[in-house]
Design a protein around this motif. Structure first.
Motif, PDB file in Angstrom:
ATOM      1  N   ILE A  41      72.326  77.540  74.847  1.00 50.45           N
ATOM      2  CA  ILE A  41      73.572  77.436  75.614  1.00 50.45           C
ATOM      3  C   ILE A  41      74.088  78.829  75.954  1.00 50.45           C
ATOM      4  CG2 ILE A  41      75.993  76.701  75.509  1.00 50.45           C
ATOM      5  CD1 ILE A  41      74.958  74.279  73.799  1.00 50.45           C
ATOM      6  N   GLN A  42      74.056  79.747  75.002  1.00 52.68           N
ATOM      7  CA  GLN A  42      74.482  81.124  75.265  1.00 52.68           C
ATOM      8  C   GLN A  42      73.628  81.758  76.363  1.00 52.68           C
ATOM      9  OE1 GLN A  42      74.122  82.792  71.327  1.00 52.68           O
ATOM     10  NE2 GLN A  42      76.200  82.195  70.756  1.00 52.68           N
ATOM     11  N   GLU A  43      72.312  81.571  76.274  1.00 48.58           N
ATOM     12  CA  GLU A  43      71.408  82.120  77.298  1.00 48.58           C
ATOM     13  C   GLU A  43      71.705  81.532  78.676  1.00 48.58           C
ATOM     14  OE1 GLU A  43      67.577  82.678  74.276  1.00 48.58           O
ATOM     15  OE2 GLU A  43      67.564  81.069  75.756  1.00 48.58           O
ATOM     16  N   GLN A  44      71.950  80.240  78.728  1.00 51.29           N
ATOM     17  CA  GLN A  44      72.232  79.579  79.999  1.00 51.29           C
ATOM     18  C   GLN A  44      73.558  80.066  80.590  1.00 51.29           C
ATOM     19  OE1 GLN A  44      70.147  77.387  81.877  1.00 51.29           O
ATOM     20  NE2 GLN A  44      68.749  78.350  80.421  1.00 51.29           N
ATOM     21  N   HIS A  45      74.544  80.292  79.747  1.00 47.47           N
ATOM     22  CA  HIS A  45      75.821  80.847  80.223  1.00 47.47           C
ATOM     23  C   HIS A  45      75.609  82.230  80.829  1.00 47.47           C
ATOM     24  CE1 HIS A  45      78.711  77.807  79.020  1.00 47.47           C
ATOM     25  NE2 HIS A  45      78.253  77.803  77.779  1.00 47.47           N
ATOM     26  N   GLN A  46      74.773  83.040  80.184  1.00 51.50           N
ATOM     27  CA  GLN A  46      74.536  84.413  80.651  1.00 51.50           C
ATOM     28  C   GLN A  46      73.864  84.463  82.016  1.00 51.50           C
ATOM     29  OE1 GLN A  46      72.330  86.260  77.473  1.00 51.50           O
ATOM     30  NE2 GLN A  46      74.137  86.499  76.176  1.00 51.50           N
ATOM     31  N   GLY A  48      73.873  81.818  84.215  1.00 51.43           N
ATOM     32  CA  GLY A  48      74.442  80.825  85.114  1.00 51.43           C
ATOM     33  C   GLY A  48      73.546  79.607  85.269  1.00 51.43           C
ATOM     34  N   ASP A  50      71.728  75.789  84.246  1.00 48.34           N
ATOM     35  CA  ASP A  50      72.275  74.445  84.033  1.00 48.34           C
ATOM     36  C   ASP A  50      71.572  73.687  82.913  1.00 48.34           C
ATOM     37  OD1 ASP A  50      69.815  73.796  85.169  1.00 48.34           O
ATOM     38  OD2 ASP A  50      70.656  72.260  86.490  1.00 48.34           O
ATOM     39  N   VAL A  52      71.980  72.950  79.916  1.00 45.46           N
ATOM     40  CA  VAL A  52      72.908  72.727  78.812  1.00 45.46           C
ATOM     41  C   VAL A  52      73.063  71.217  78.669  1.00 45.46           C
ATOM     42  CG1 VAL A  52      74.114  74.952  79.015  1.00 45.46           C
ATOM     43  CG2 VAL A  52      74.879  73.009  80.389  1.00 45.46           C
ATOM     44  N   LYS A  55      74.945  69.132  81.356  1.00 50.43           N
ATOM     45  CA  LYS A  55      74.508  69.173  82.751  1.00 50.43           C
ATOM     46  C   LYS A  55      73.075  68.687  82.941  1.00 50.43           C
ATOM     47  CE  LYS A  55      77.444  72.922  84.432  1.00 50.43           C
ATOM     48  NZ  LYS A  55      77.456  74.281  84.983  1.00 50.43           N
ATOM     49  N   ASP A 130      82.891  78.429  73.548  1.00 50.02           N
ATOM     50  CA  ASP A 130      82.097  78.298  74.780  1.00 50.02           C
ATOM     51  C   ASP A 130      80.834  77.479  74.592  1.00 50.02           C
ATOM     52  OD1 ASP A 130      83.941  79.713  76.234  1.00 50.02           O
ATOM     53  OD2 ASP A 130      82.868  81.623  76.075  1.00 50.02           O
ATOM     54  N   GLU A 131      80.254  77.498  73.393  1.00 50.67           N
ATOM     55  CA  GLU A 131      79.032  76.730  73.140  1.00 50.67           C
ATOM     56  C   GLU A 131      79.318  75.369  72.527  1.00 50.67           C
ATOM     57  OE1 GLU A 131      79.060  80.067  71.559  1.00 50.67           O
ATOM     58  OE2 GLU A 131      78.559  80.768  73.574  1.00 50.67           O
TER      59      GLU A 131
END
Length: 182
Positions: A41-46, A48, A50, A52, A55, A130-131
């Motif tokens: 999840i952290q990697e996907q946030h960094q 942008g 989907d 997660v 999604k 955030d996660e």
């Protein structure tokens, strides 16, 4: 010692104190594996991305499966290893999302000790970040899915006490010592 006898899962809904407990176990010298889903999840946030759970659950679960399988192979065969979530967690989350669980997920679940430690929902320590965007009500539902999935897969669920991190750590050490002596 069989190849899975020393591989212990610590599971539970979001915000139930698993990661804090794993950090304490690691500080005491145990081999511990952090929560893969949180890292993804952290990697996907960094980036942008989907991939997660809220999604694109299927792709997220596939990445978790690959990385959690790698964690299993990295466990030192002669010492106790602790995992912040295990492959059965993926099954529970995929089921909760209404998707079909790939058959290979079930086979790999046999590579853990049949005793797992469940951190119960605990409103007093629950927080969002955030996660972990889930509400406490979501955490209760996830915990229920986890419990039923582990039971269905034949695991023995040992519920962790609601207490300090050190109390939980000692509980696990005493349980493992007692379990190996019997």
């Amino acid at each position: 010692m069989s190849k899975c006898e020393n591989r212990y899962i610590i599971t539970g809904g979001p915000g139930s104190g698993k990661s804090s407990l794993l950090n304490a176990l690691s500080a005491k010298g145990y081999q511990c594996f952090e929560e893969i889903s949180r890292i993804i999840i952290q990697e996907q946030h960094q980036i942008g991305g989907d991939k997660v759970p809220w999604k694109n659950l299927a792709e997220f679960a596939g990445i978790c499966f690959e990385r959690m399988s790698k964690q299993l192979s990295d466990c030192t065969p002669t010492s106790n290893c602790f995992f912040d979530r295990g492959l059965p967690d993926i099954i529970a989350y995929v089921r909760r999302g209404g998707l079909t669980v790939p058959s290979e997920y079930f086979e790999k679940c046999k590579d853990y000790n049949k005793c797992i430690f469940l951190a119960p929902p605990w409103k007093e320590i629950f927080i969002n970040d955030d996660e972990r965007p889930e509400s406490f009500e979501d955490a209760l539902e996830i915990s229920s899915f986890l419990r039923s999935t582990y039971q269905e897969l034949g695991f023995t669920i040992v519920e962790l006490p609601k207490g300090s991190i050190n109390d939980r750590l000692l509980f696990i050490e005493n349980y493992i010592l007692t379990d190996k002596e019997s």
